[in-house]
Design an enzyme around this catalytic site. Structure first.
Site, PDB file in Angstrom:
ATOM      1  N   ASP A  14       1.210  -1.201  -0.181  1.00  0.00           N
ATOM      2  CA  ASP A  14       0.412  -0.002   0.254  1.00  0.00           C
ATOM      3  C   ASP A  14       1.081   0.879   0.029  1.00  0.00           C
ATOM      4  O   ASP A  14       1.437   1.447   0.655  1.00  0.00           O
ATOM      5  CB  ASP A  14      -1.123   0.123   1.191  1.00  0.00           C
ATOM      6  CG  ASP A  14      -1.923  -1.449   1.669  1.00  0.00           C
ATOM      7  OD1 ASP A  14      -2.145  -1.882  -0.126  1.00  0.00           O
ATOM      8  OD2 ASP A  14      -2.606  -1.133   2.378  1.00  0.00           O
ATOM      9  N   GLY A  42      -6.019 -10.150   1.779  1.00  0.00           N
ATOM     10  CA  GLY A  42      -6.118 -11.286   2.428  1.00  0.00           C
ATOM     11  C   GLY A  42      -4.547 -11.230   3.106  1.00  0.00           C
ATOM     12  O   GLY A  42      -5.013 -11.829   3.673  1.00  0.00           O
ATOM     13  N   ASN A  44      -4.155  -9.253   4.997  1.00  0.00           N
ATOM     14  CA  ASN A  44      -4.130  -7.775   6.141  1.00  0.00           C
ATOM     15  C   ASN A  44      -4.717  -9.066   7.293  1.00  0.00           C
ATOM     16  O   ASN A  44      -5.179  -9.082   7.666  1.00  0.00           O
ATOM     17  CB  ASN A  44      -5.130  -6.633   5.394  1.00  0.00           C
ATOM     18  CG  ASN A  44      -5.033  -5.496   5.438  1.00  0.00           C
ATOM     19  OD1 ASN A  44      -3.169  -5.737   4.776  1.00  0.00           O
ATOM     20  ND2 ASN A  44      -5.398  -4.601   3.983  1.00  0.00           N
ATOM     21  N   THR A 221     -21.410  -5.718   7.526  1.00  0.00           N
ATOM     22  CA  THR A 221     -20.632  -4.839   8.377  1.00  0.00           C
ATOM     23  C   THR A 221     -21.519  -3.250   8.206  1.00  0.00           C
ATOM     24  O   THR A 221     -20.999  -2.958   7.072  1.00  0.00           O
ATOM     25  CB  THR A 221     -19.525  -4.832   8.072  1.00  0.00           C
ATOM     26  OG1 THR A 221     -19.098  -4.501   6.883  1.00  0.00           O
ATOM     27  CG2 THR A 221     -18.890  -6.340   8.748  1.00  0.00           C
ATOM     28  N   GLY A 223     -20.331   0.056   9.521  1.00  0.00           N
ATOM     29  CA  GLY A 223     -19.202   0.752  10.093  1.00  0.00           C
ATOM     30  C   GLY A 223     -19.676   0.986  11.447  1.00  0.00           C
ATOM     31  O   GLY A 223     -19.544   0.049  12.285  1.00  0.00           O
ATOM     32  N   ALA A 250      -8.407  -1.075   6.524  1.00  0.00           N
ATOM     33  CA  ALA A 250      -7.934  -2.523   6.650  1.00  0.00           C
ATOM     34  C   ALA A 250      -9.175  -2.809   7.974  1.00  0.00           C
ATOM     35  O   ALA A 250      -9.139  -3.328   8.466  1.00  0.00           O
ATOM     36  CB  ALA A 250      -6.639  -2.720   7.426  1.00  0.00           C
ATOM     37  N   ALA A 251      -9.536  -1.738   8.643  1.00  0.00           N
ATOM     38  CA  ALA A 251     -10.944  -2.410   9.541  1.00  0.00           C
ATOM     39  C   ALA A 251     -11.917  -2.751   9.356  1.00  0.00           C
ATOM     40  O   ALA A 251     -12.316  -3.969  10.140  1.00  0.00           O
ATOM     41  CB  ALA A 251     -12.340  -0.726  10.069  1.00  0.00           C
ATOM     42  N   GLY A 252     -12.210  -3.098   7.510  1.00  0.00           N
ATOM     43  CA  GLY A 252     -13.090  -4.602   6.883  1.00  0.00           C
ATOM     44  C   GLY A 252     -12.689  -6.034   7.760  1.00  0.00           C
ATOM     45  O   GLY A 252     -12.794  -6.936   7.782  1.00  0.00           O
ATOM     46  N   ASP A 253     -10.791  -5.731   7.173  1.00  0.00           N
ATOM     47  CA  ASP A 253     -10.074  -6.818   7.215  1.00  0.00           C
ATOM     48  C   ASP A 253     -10.200  -7.193   8.315  1.00  0.00           C
ATOM     49  O   ASP A 253     -10.097  -8.513   9.394  1.00  0.00           O
ATOM     50  CB  ASP A 253      -9.032  -6.412   6.662  1.00  0.00           C
ATOM     51  CG  ASP A 253      -8.845  -6.324   4.878  1.00  0.00           C
ATOM     52  OD1 ASP A 253     -10.197  -6.730   4.451  1.00  0.00           O
ATOM     53  OD2 ASP A 253      -7.950  -5.497   4.822  1.00  0.00           O
ATOM     54  N   ALA A 283      -9.281  -0.990  15.345  1.00  0.00           N
ATOM     55  CA  ALA A 283      -7.914  -1.426  13.675  1.00  0.00           C
ATOM     56  C   ALA A 283      -8.598   0.207  13.201  1.00  0.00           C
ATOM     57  O   ALA A 283      -7.452   1.051  13.023  1.00  0.00           O
ATOM     58  CB  ALA A 283      -8.754  -2.230  12.412  1.00  0.00           C
ATOM     59  N   SER A 292      -2.507  -1.053  11.734  1.00  0.00           N
ATOM     60  CA  SER A 292      -3.528  -0.830  12.593  1.00  0.00           C
ATOM     61  C   SER A 292      -4.109  -2.075  13.120  1.00  0.00           C
ATOM     62  O   SER A 292      -5.443  -2.021  13.694  1.00  0.00           O
ATOM     63  CB  SER A 292      -4.021   0.085  11.809  1.00  0.00           C
ATOM     64  OG  SER A 292      -5.329  -1.005  10.841  1.00  0.00           O
TER      65      SER A 292
END
Length: 309
Positions: A14, A42, A44, A221, A223, A250-253, A283, A292
């Site tokens: 990134d 993946g 993450n 999800t 948020g 990366a919060a979702g990861d 995160a 994070s």
């Protein structure tokens, strides 16, 4: 022995820049700090799962370049088995260009590189590893035929399949029928179902639509609102934890990994969602993707200290 999570998916480097806001089309902004941070959905999710206590194996592809060397070293640093990560000299390691606004929102463009060279044969080469897993974790940053093959192997051996359908795209019925848990966000839910997702009633209808397509469990999800858990018998909103967001990258990861580790350890689905909420909340309090991702001790502390809002 720790629960075993196998991740078949993408690895990126990134390239992250801070900006006052996400630029409009055609607009040039003067940004702030620039960082290179290991990423890819993946990788993450693999790193997040490892930090939360799982034994993790990664399946994917990299180029044969400096970014690949850094990404492999990063997997090793978190104790992740990368023996099924192929280095491909014919292409480049995947790269994501990320703008992070001052309010924590982000905008991402991915140059997939080696990720789009992952094949069903690559997956077959890791079939024994997948068959021995407690959970198989998938996303959509590699070719769909490789995702489908991984789901087939896991399904044949009774390994739960968790699919995070990102980036969003239409999915074939035979894949959805092999998915035990589908974890889309709101925009991915809208694309998969063709339904609005603005109200709770609309979200519930969309979740039930996904179940009707053969998915065992759907977790939407949402948020800061938490996550909606839909099973064949009920739909419930499980709230998240109150934190001050810094960067949502990366919060979702983190959510997907937190959920998957808890599921792999045999925790009830609703409790696993709470683990996902806690991981995602932690995160967003830090910059970057893998930088994070929380560790198990802080997740367990948050679960104990804070009642979800």
């Amino acid at each position: 022995m720790p629960a075993h999570v196998v991740v078949v998916g993408s690895l990126n480097m990134d390239l992250v820049v801070r900006a006052p806001r996400i630029p409009a089309p055609g607009e040039t902004l003067l940004g702030g700090e620039f960082h290179t941070v290991p990423g890819g959905k993946g990788a993450n999710q693999a790193v997040a799962a490892a930090r939360l206590g799982a034994r993790v194996s990664m399946v994917g592809r990299l180029g044969a370049d400096d970014f690949a060397t850094q990404l492999l070293a990063n997997l090793e640093a978190d104790g992740i088995d990368h023996s099924a990560v192929i280095q491909d000299a014919s292409t480049t390691t995947g790269v994501a260009l990320i703008v992070v606004a001052d309010d924590g929102q982000n905008s991402i463009v991915v140059a997939s590189g080696a990720n789009m060279q992952v094949t069903p044969d690559d997956v077959d080469a890791a079939a024994e590893t997948i068959a021995a897993a407690d959970v198989l974790l998938l996303q959509l940053e590699i070719p769909l035929d490789a995702v489908q093959r991984a789901a087939e192997i896991a399904h044949e051996h009774g390994v739960p399949v968790v699919l995070n359908p990102a980036p969003a795209r239409d999915l074939p019925a035979d894949l959805l029928s092999r998915v035990d848990v589908l974890i889309p966000n709101e925009s991915e839910t809208a694309l998969l179902t063709g339904l609005p997702v603005d109200t709770r009633a609309e979200l519930e209808a969309a979740a039930r639509t996904l179940l009707g397509r053969g998915v065992g469990t759907a977790i939407l999800t949402l948020g800061a609102r938490g996550a909606m858990l839909a099973t064949g018998s009920s739909v419930e909103l499980i709230p998240t934890f109150e934190v001050q967001p810094v960067d949502t990258t990366a919060a979702g990861d983190a959510f997907v990994a937190g959920f998957s580790v808890a599921l792999a350890e045999g925790k009830p689905v609703a409790e696993a969602v709470r683990w996902g909420n806690a991981a995602g909340a932690l995160a967003v309090t830090r910059m970057g993707a893998q930088t994070s991702l929380p560790r198990r001790a802080e997740l367990e502390q948050l679960l104990l200290q804070q009642t979800p809002e």
